[in-house]
Scaffold this active site. Structure first.
Site, PDB file in Angstrom:
ATOM      1  CE1 TYR A  15      -7.705  -1.914   4.255  1.00 27.03           C
ATOM      2  CE2 TYR A  15      -6.994   0.363   3.646  1.00 27.03           C
ATOM      3  CZ  TYR A  15      -7.038  -1.291   3.354  1.00 27.03           C
ATOM      4  OH  TYR A  15      -6.389  -1.693   2.151  1.00 27.03           O
ATOM      5  CB  CYS A  32     -10.891   4.800  31.219  1.00 21.74           C
ATOM      6  SG  CYS A  32     -12.341   5.731  31.731  1.00 21.74           S
ATOM      7  NE  ARG A  49      -3.905   2.991   1.840  1.00 15.77           N
ATOM      8  CZ  ARG A  49      -3.909   2.928   3.020  1.00 15.77           C
ATOM      9  NH1 ARG A  49      -4.273   3.911   3.960  1.00 15.77           N
ATOM     10  NH2 ARG A  49      -3.468   1.737   3.474  1.00 15.77           N
ATOM     11  CB  SER A 102      -1.158  -0.165   1.113  1.00 13.15           C
ATOM     12  OG  SER A 102      -1.807  -1.118   1.165  1.00 13.15           O
TER      13      SER A 102
END
Length: 710
Positions: free
Chosen positions: A579, A534, A384, A295
């Site tokens: 993604y 948290c 993408r 990629s």
């Protein structure tokens, strides 16, 4: 420096110091004379919008981000003001909105369509200009974003140029088979990934259904399954081979390339596959060569090198008797996340769509012409590059840490000095003397020593908290006065990084993040973003351009919060359409965001919301972890009936309704004015009007519990 000396010796507050700028482009605070000269163009430059955003995003004259749904072909009246979309989605129904809670994913199918058309036209131009004697037809790898409407849109928009789909698992294959029933009959269905008997059986069934299916061998042993199952089903398969190239992409995304890559067959394995197919009289079934360099391929030089190597393998397979038709160059078509157009970055690429297509076509053409091989159909799996631009994540900053300029009174300083040890007192006196002499570095040294000694005193119990706060304030004044540091604010944002931007946490992937409005104002502070989880990793402290903080505007409410009448402050994460939604988890049980689909229209605001879906409720995310919200509610309801009315001041029905609403609300923070729970005698009950607004938003298909509605 006299002000600093005065601060240290006389303990008076120093005069306001100049705002330390991020760089030469980051301005002074809001509401100054200089702020009046600020324009949206300055913000576009500051946030690099024209770099990473072109041609789909710009800053309009109102200081808001605008979406240009047709790219360079968008007319001025067709631009969509993103802030207006967010207001339409989030405003209550009583005000004409949809009543959706943020965070919000805004999808623009017009942008998706334009990306497909630009990719196709780039290859069409390259093929025509170079005299290439075959065509291009791409496939979309559904792993990039498996959303139903995204995949269906791609099939619909791409049907005119035979655009297909790629699957890497059994559920993805089922999805692709179903969607391609409505696509072009010539569209490819490329079956990648590791395969078992069921996967291969599904792929062969797809051929029975007249889908143009190709089974790509990722492992040598998969061939035996293909041969065996195809004979049992009576289906002649079309087979592809994934080659493991020597060409290696050195960046982060190149780990699956080269001889040590995770996928593909070596030349030795390819030769064994050819021999086995010959033995079974099935060599004519081998028709596609697939490879993947990695990629975000950074340059066309690396691209051409890899495509050229693969084209040689393609020609050799033709020589060995295979009936090759297609060369599938895989993914790798990158996008420029930071607008730098650099080949030395994992978040940028140094080429355009057109340059990419020309490099691919030329590399294949040269290799085939040298060998006298017929030009193959060129296929790519550019996920993408297709889906990243069409989706924007919008979220709110709900509060910010306060960094008020510290002040120390003379009596307070005197009391502080009297409690110092001899060593700490010596540091204080040295600091005062260095301030008078104007020795910057020495001031910092003595200030740090003084602070450390006071911390030790505090740990030993000989220094009170007030004195510790005083030394903190004194050291901060010293640092600010000499320009050694600029305070970095922490903006608390109403999202989960792990759910909505998981690639930042997992691999350090950077995305453009900017305010979507107030871009006609100078940003007054620098800040990092801290999410609701948290978890100490739940923050964004790295930004495009190599920055560790982001220029931001001051929040509208008091004490850096948006409570009361404070104006909401919206931020957008761009280029995240690939993604992020598929990879997001439910850490701290924060679920997915609300989603709207927005199309360009000729209405007064240039857009129409064609679908709106509320985000996951607390009940939804609890079910993901195998809890049963209905049973949980019943347990709590019985507890309410048993204990809640002991003092005779509260209504068990109101408390039960409030609990039911909590299960159906999103986990994210809600503004007090729109919250479905209202305080009453120290408890909360369900506000039926607000709950009704939130429960029947456009596109909401989930059945609401009957006991939630009075």
């Amino acid at each position: 420096m006299p002000a600093l000396a005065c601060c240290v010796d006389a303990a008076v507050s120093p005069p306001p110091y100049a705002f330390a700028s991020w760089d030469s482009t980051l301005p002074s605070p809001r509401n100054t004379a200089a702020a009046a000269a600020w324009s949206p163009a300055h913000s576009a430059l500051l946030y690099r919008v024209d770099g990473w955003g072109a041609p789909y995003f710009t800053v309009n004259s109102n200081g808001n981000v605008s979406v240009r749904p047709y790219g360079v072909n968008t007319l001025p009246h067709q631009e969509i003001d993103l802030l207006k979309v967010v207001k339409k989605a989030s405003d209550p129904k009583s005000s004409g909105g949809l009543g959706l809670q943020l965070p919000l994913v805004v999808r623009f199918p017009d942008v998706l369509k334009n990306r497909l058309e630009c990719l196709q036209s780039s290859f069409d131009f390259a093929i025509q200009s170079q005299g290439y004697e075959a065509h291009y037809q791409g496939v979309y790898p559904v792993k990039c974003n498996q959303d139903k409407f995204v995949v269906e849109d791609i099939v619909k928009f791409g049907s005119g140029f035979r655009f297909g789909l790629e699957a890497g698992s059994k559920p993805e294959l089922l999805l692709a088979m179903s969607c391609l029933c409505n696509g072009s009959p010539e569209a490819l269905l490329v079956c990648n990934g590791f395969k078992d008997v069921e996967y291969i059986s599904l792929a062969l069934v797809a051929r029975k259904l007249h889908l143009n299916t190709v089974i790509v061998l990722e492992q040598e042993e998969e061939l035996d399954i293909v041969i065996d199952v195809s004979k049992k089903l009576g289906v002649r398969p079309v087979i592809g081979i994934r080659a493991k190239l020597r060409t290696k992409h050195s960046g982060h995304f190149g780990s699956t390339s080269g001889e040590k890559g995770k996928f593909g067959l070596t030349t030795t394995q390819i030769l064994r596959v050819v021999n086995k197919l010959q033995q079974h009289e099935m060599l004519d079934c081998l028709q596609l060569l697939h490879f993947h360099i990695g990629s975000q391929i950074p340059s066309t030089a690396l691209l051409a090198d890899g495509v050229g190597e693969a084209a040689q393998i393609y020609c050799e397979l033709m020589r060995l008797g295979a009936c090759m038709r297609v060369i599938d160059i895989g993914g790798g078509l990158g996008i420029d996340y930071d607008g730098s157009k650099s080949q030395n970055s994992d978040v940028s690429v140094a080429y355009s769509l057109q340059e990419y297509a020309c490099a691919v076509v030329e590399a294949v053409r040269l290799a085939c012409d040298r060998k006298g091989v017929k030009h193959p159909v060129i296929c790519s799996e550019s996920g993408r590059a297709i889906v990243s631009h069409h989706s924007i994540l919008v979220f709110e900053a709900v509060s910010a840490s306060s960094h008020d300029s510290p002040q120390i009174s003379s009596p307070g300083l005197q009391y502080f000095v009297e409690r110092l040890t001899d060593d700490a007192l010596a540091d204080y006196r040295n600091l005062s003397a260095a301030a008078i002499r104007g020795e910057y570095d020495t001031c910092l040294l003595h200030a740090e020593q003084l602070k450390q000694r006071c911390v030790e005193q505090f740990k030993e119990g000989s220094l009170a908290m007030e004195q510790l706060a005083a030394v903190d304030a004194l050291c901060e004044l010293v640092s600010k006065a000499i320009g050694a540091s600029e305070p970095i604010h922490t903006y608390h944002v109403n999202i989960s990084i792990f759910t909505s931007i998981p690639d930042f946490w997992a691999i350090g992937q950077l995305f453009p993040i900017i305010p979507i409005h107030r871009l006609d104002e100078r940003p007054a502070v620098r800040g990092i973003l801290s999410d609701l989880t948290c978890d100490s990793d739940g923050k964004i402290d790295k930004f495009i351009g190599g920055e560790s903080s982001l220029p931001l505007h001051e929040l509208g409410g008091s004490n850096g919060s948006l409570n009361g009448d404070g104006e909401s402050y919206y931020l957008g994460m761009f280029l995240g359409g690939a993604y992020e939604e598929a990879l997001g988890g439910v850490h701290n049980l924060f679920g997915g965001p609300s989603v709207v689909r927005v199309s360009q229209s000729d209405g007064p605001h240039s857009f129409a919301v064609t679908r709106a879906v509320p985000g996951q409720s607390c009940g939804d995310v609890l079910r993901v972890m195998q809890h049963e919200p209905e049973l949980m509610f019943e347990t709590l309801k019985h507890r309410v009936e048993e204990f809640a009315n002991e003092d005779g001041t509260s209504s068990t029905t109101a408390l039960a309704n409030g609990l039911a609403c909590s299960f159906n609300n999103m986990p994210y923070l809600a503004a007090a004015a729109s919250c479905a729970l209202t305080a009453n005698n120290g408890y909360y009950y369900c506000n039926d009007e607000n709950f009704a607004c939130s429960s029947d938003s456009v596109g909401a298909e989930e059945e609401q519990w009957s006991y939630c509605v009075a």
